[in-house]
Design a protein around this motif. Structure first.
Motif, mmCIF file in Angstrom:
data_model
loop_
_atom_site.group_PDB
_atom_site.id
_atom_site.type_symbol
_atom_site.label_atom_id
_atom_site.label_comp_id
_atom_site.label_asym_id
_atom_site.label_seq_id
_atom_site.Cartn_x
_atom_site.Cartn_y
_atom_site.Cartn_z
ATOM 1 N N THR A 1 12.928 1.123 11.897
ATOM 2 C CA THR A 1 12.674 0.579 10.707
ATOM 3 C C THR A 1 12.332 -0.497 10.476
ATOM 4 O OG1 THR A 1 15.130 1.359 10.120
ATOM 5 C CG2 THR A 1 13.539 3.527 9.704
ATOM 6 N N THR A 2 11.366 -0.149 9.177
ATOM 7 C CA THR A 2 11.366 -1.783 9.234
ATOM 8 C C THR A 2 11.267 -1.707 7.661
ATOM 9 O OG1 THR A 2 8.736 -1.148 8.411
ATOM 10 C CG2 THR A 2 9.313 -2.967 11.027
ATOM 11 N N PRO A 3 11.361 -3.082 6.821
ATOM 12 C CA PRO A 3 11.640 -2.838 5.498
ATOM 13 C C PRO A 3 10.884 -2.350 4.665
ATOM 14 C CG PRO A 3 12.137 -5.490 6.393
ATOM 15 C CD PRO A 3 11.600 -3.825 7.536
ATOM 16 N N LEU A 4 9.370 -2.491 4.501
ATOM 17 C CA LEU A 4 7.979 -1.549 4.096
ATOM 18 C C LEU A 4 8.374 -0.477 3.515
ATOM 19 C CD1 LEU A 4 5.533 -2.943 4.827
ATOM 20 C CD2 LEU A 4 6.722 -3.546 3.082
ATOM 21 N N SER A 5 9.112 0.404 4.820
ATOM 22 C CA SER A 5 9.182 1.804 4.804
ATOM 23 C C SER A 5 10.523 2.305 3.879
ATOM 24 C CB SER A 5 9.268 2.778 6.484
ATOM 25 O OG SER A 5 10.425 1.911 6.659
ATOM 26 N N LEU A 6 11.220 1.492 3.247
ATOM 27 C CA LEU A 6 12.742 1.299 2.802
ATOM 28 C C LEU A 6 12.447 1.178 1.414
ATOM 29 C CD1 LEU A 6 14.756 -0.051 5.688
ATOM 30 C CD2 LEU A 6 15.225 2.366 4.977
ATOM 31 N N PRO B 1 0.674 -1.140 0.150
ATOM 32 C CA PRO B 1 0.401 -0.323 0.123
ATOM 33 C C PRO B 1 0.797 1.280 -0.250
ATOM 34 C CG PRO B 1 -0.328 -1.592 2.069
ATOM 35 C CD PRO B 1 0.704 -2.407 0.748
ATOM 36 N N ALA B 2 0.532 2.291 -0.873
ATOM 37 C CA ALA B 2 1.750 3.528 -1.103
ATOM 38 C C ALA B 2 1.825 3.874 0.035
ATOM 39 C CB ALA B 2 0.954 4.101 -2.420
ATOM 40 N N GLU B 3 0.729 4.688 0.970
ATOM 41 C CA GLU B 3 1.110 5.597 2.169
ATOM 42 C C GLU B 3 1.690 4.749 3.738
ATOM 43 O OE1 GLU B 3 -2.216 4.751 0.602
ATOM 44 O OE2 GLU B 3 -3.601 3.099 2.909
ATOM 45 N N ALA B 4 1.483 3.974 3.089
ATOM 46 C CA ALA B 4 1.264 2.444 4.432
ATOM 47 C C ALA B 4 3.082 2.478 4.578
ATOM 48 C CB ALA B 4 0.705 2.113 5.177
ATOM 49 N N GLY B 5 3.982 3.174 4.939
ATOM 50 C CA GLY B 5 5.360 2.775 4.770
ATOM 51 C C GLY B 5 5.349 2.074 6.773
ATOM 52 N N GLU B 6 4.954 2.357 7.488
ATOM 53 C CA GLU B 6 4.964 2.029 8.848
ATOM 54 C C GLU B 6 3.802 0.911 9.528
ATOM 55 O OE1 GLU B 6 6.974 4.297 11.531
ATOM 56 O OE2 GLU B 6 8.788 3.951 10.218
ATOM 57 N N ASP B 7 4.441 0.261 10.250
ATOM 58 C CA ASP B 7 2.691 -0.436 11.066
ATOM 59 C C ASP B 7 2.523 0.423 11.544
ATOM 60 O OD1 ASP B 7 1.438 -2.459 11.966
ATOM 61 O OD2 ASP B 7 2.606 -3.877 11.045
ATOM 62 N N SER B 8 1.350 1.103 11.966
ATOM 63 C CA SER B 8 0.921 1.362 13.314
ATOM 64 C C SER B 8 0.592 0.750 14.653
ATOM 65 C CB SER B 8 -0.172 2.577 12.846
ATOM 66 O OG SER B 8 -1.226 0.956 12.478
ATOM 67 N N VAL C 1 21.683 -2.311 20.669
ATOM 68 C CA VAL C 1 21.624 -3.485 21.913
ATOM 69 C C VAL C 1 20.428 -2.946 22.309
ATOM 70 C CG1 VAL C 1 22.246 -3.697 24.134
ATOM 71 C CG2 VAL C 1 23.336 -4.128 22.388
ATOM 72 N N LYS C 2 19.840 -1.395 22.418
ATOM 73 C CA LYS C 2 18.978 -1.173 22.985
ATOM 74 C C LYS C 2 17.386 -1.513 22.654
ATOM 75 C CE LYS C 2 21.036 3.667 24.190
ATOM 76 N NZ LYS C 2 20.571 4.922 23.930
ATOM 77 N N VAL C 3 17.273 -1.371 21.139
ATOM 78 C CA VAL C 3 16.851 -1.492 20.386
ATOM 79 C C VAL C 3 16.115 -3.077 20.815
ATOM 80 C CG1 VAL C 3 15.421 -2.210 17.479
ATOM 81 C CG2 VAL C 3 16.739 0.017 18.641
ATOM 82 N N ILE D 1 28.102 9.498 8.897
ATOM 83 C CA ILE D 1 27.648 10.030 9.962
ATOM 84 C C ILE D 1 25.942 9.599 10.748
ATOM 85 C CG2 ILE D 1 28.882 12.371 10.420
ATOM 86 C CD1 ILE D 1 26.561 13.702 9.571
ATOM 87 N N SER D 2 25.318 8.924 9.466
ATOM 88 C CA SER D 2 24.472 8.186 10.053
ATOM 89 C C SER D 2 23.885 7.181 9.532
ATOM 90 C CB SER D 2 22.967 9.588 9.782
ATOM 91 O OG SER D 2 22.796 9.022 8.426
ATOM 92 N N PHE D 3 23.429 6.411 11.041
ATOM 93 C CA PHE D 3 22.795 4.863 10.736
ATOM 94 C C PHE D 3 21.193 4.923 11.364
ATOM 95 C CE2 PHE D 3 25.916 5.338 14.454
ATOM 96 C CZ PHE D 3 24.856 4.810 14.647
ATOM 97 N N LYS D 4 20.698 4.425 11.034
ATOM 98 C CA LYS D 4 19.191 3.901 11.549
ATOM 99 C C LYS D 4 19.265 1.923 11.549
ATOM 100 C CE LYS D 4 16.398 6.543 9.674
ATOM 101 N NZ LYS D 4 16.297 8.425 8.654
#
Lengths: 203, 330
Positions: free
Chosen positions: A53-58, A29-36, B132-134, B214-217
């Protein structure tokens, strides 16, 4: 090939019906990148920490299934160390599925196919690019996108026939002299791969 | 040499008790000396020319630290370039799986396995503590009554941090992942090893995704076991609809889903390990850059103090000599 032509016809009539389209939810779904629900649950547990972050949002969302069958097939062909083909529009690909060579045209019915060692050919107009793939998976989606994931692939013209013959002879000898099951299985894999290579070169 | 001679000379003048008609400056110096003698532990003999030895030693050590951090930065930078290309090339690998299976981070299952990817070496900023925190928060999220959540830890640093409070939940640890450059074969063997040793309904792979130096997620990828995947896709939701796919090859659907889940795990793990290695090098580069800069600043301050002290002591000594001489003349 013929059998897929029949499938194409079936999927063409089916694609016109909205119910069929709703079923094919392979695209994101185009708008839902994250699982609410996940984000909410996360906030309860760790209010001070950003949810990961999860794969869908990437990932870039995939297009929905078009009502009419497009003229070209979009192919992604990835290997662990590179993306061999990324989002390229071609006419047809033939993948070496475990059940036999499988031709994929635009509008092919959605399929998951396991691959065996063999030749993958990409047809683009009159150009045919041939790769030898070791193993992997091919996913054909309803929206005429084919994803092929392979562990290893080389263009067929880069394979040395002399080495293939030698390897085939070696593994056949090993298969004859193998005593344990593990050795036998290893030798059998070697023979299979090399005979597939041989067939790719001669065929 | 001349300086040392002067200093000795000055000391002799002051120390000699037979100085006639001491000038006011010499008198005050003598007063300070007598007070110095009364408290020998505070200022030992001859301490009025402040010893610069300590500062010099400190400067030397700071300079050495700066050299080391600079070298580490250079090493990280040169390694980063190679790893970054490999990482970027491996990014396409997980997309087909996500497109097919979707992603279900909120899935609620009994057996959760958290695969935390961390680094083996330290001195790389906060990437390990972020992982680790996550992982810890996720452990809290996924464990509960009738549910269990286990850790599989890749990398020495994550192990050290998680062993402290979740020793009982750690199922297995793997270290020295990055001894050789990461390749797919090695990761596939490792993935196989993990799958053999743990029972899971959902695997959650946690790693730091590289964005820039400088940034990683922190990123989490959920991989479901074949049975759960089938159930989820029937229930609808975020999962892709597997039923609409025809299946070629394999004896049964569950067999192919099993293969698919295992292959997906190895691909995700491969990409995750590379992303984390890349983030580690990037973080180390920026951490080492800032510490070399800090060392430089510290060195500047120390040099300033050192020079000022030296100059002050020279000036004092000169004044003493001159005033002593003029007192003799007068």
């Amino acid at each position: 090939m013929l059998r897929h032509a029949a499938r194409r016809l079936v999927s063409r009539t089916a694609a016109a019906a909205p119910a069929r389209r709703a079923l094919a939810t392979a695209e994101v779904p185009a708008e839902a990148g994250e699982d609410s629900t996940f984000v909410e649950a996360w906030r309860k547990v760790a209010p001070n920490l950003e949810p990961p972050t999860t794969p869908l949002s990437l990932m870039k969302p995939r297009p929905p299934t078009p009502a009419t069958i497009p003229t070209k097939l979009t192919v992604n062909f990835v290997l662990p160390y590179k993306s061999e083909i990324a989002n390229k529009e071609v006419d047809m690909v033939i993948v070496p599925a475990t059940t036999g060579q499988m031709g994929v045209l635009p509008g092919h019915v959605a399929t998951i196919a396991e691959l065996k060692p063999g030749v993958l050919s990409v047809h683009e107009g009159n150009d045919v690019t041939k790769y030898f793939v070791s193993s992997g998976f091919a996913f054909v989606h309803a929206n005429s996108i084919a994803d092929i994931v392979a562990v290893e692939a080389v263009p067929v013209d880069q394979i040395d026939p002399a080495l293939v013959q030698k390897g085939l002879a070696d593994f056949t000898a090993k298969l004859g002299s193998a005593s344990t099951d593990l050795e036998k299985a290893e030798a059998q894999i070697g023979v299979d791969v090399h005979s597939a290579l041989n067939a790719a070169l001669t065929g | 040499m001349a300086m040392a001679a002067l200093r000795r000379e000055g000391r002799r003048i002051l120390l000699s008790p037979t100085v006639p008609n001491p000038s006011p400056a010499a008198a005050s110096a003598a007063v300070t000396r007598s007070s110095a003698i009364s408290q020998p532990e505070m200022a030992p003999l001859g301490a009025r020319s402040i010893s610069t030895q300590v500062v010099r030693n400190r400067m030397k050590s700071v300079k050495n630290i700066q050299k080391i951090t600079k070298a580490m930065k250079m090493v990280a930078a040169s390694k980063l370039r190679a790893v970054q290309t490999r990482t970027e090339n491996s990014r396409g690998l997980w997309e087909p799986f996500t497109a097919l299976l979707g992603d279900a981070p909120s899935v609620d299952v009994k057996k959760n396995v958290i695969v935390a990817i961390t680094s083996d070496k330290g001195l790389c900023g906060g990437i390990n503590s972020t992982s680790v925190k996550v992982s810890r928060a996720l452990h809290k999220l996924t464990s509960g009554p009738e549910k269990e959540s286990k850790f599989v830890i890749l990398g020495e640093k994550g192990k050290v941090q998680l062993v402290r409070d979740s020793r009982n939940s750690i199922e297995m640890t793997v270290t020295e992942l990055q001894k050789n450059p990461i390749n797919y074969t090695q990761i596939a063997v490792l993935a196989d090893d993990i799958l053999k040793n743990v029972e899971y309904d959902a695997l959650r792979v946690i790693f730091n995704k590289f964005h820039s130096v400088i940034s990683f997620k922190p990123t989490m990828v959920t991989i479901l076991s074949p049975e759960v995947a089938e159930k989820e896709s029937e229930a609808g939701g975020k999962m892709g609809d597997l039923d609409s796919y025809e299946i070629e090859g394999g004896e049964t659907k569950s067999e192919i889903l099993q293969n698919l889940a295992e292959f997906q795990f190895s691909c995700v793990l491969y990409n995750g390990a590379l992303e984390n290695a890349c983030s580690e090098l990037g973080a180390r580069m920026s951490a080492m850059d800032s510490s070399s800069r800090n060392a430089g600043d510290m060195l500047d301050r120390l040099t300033l103090t050192y020079n000022r002290t030296r100059q002050a002591s020279i000036t004092t000594e000169l004044i003493e000599i001159i005033s002593g001489a003029s007192a003799l003349e007068g």
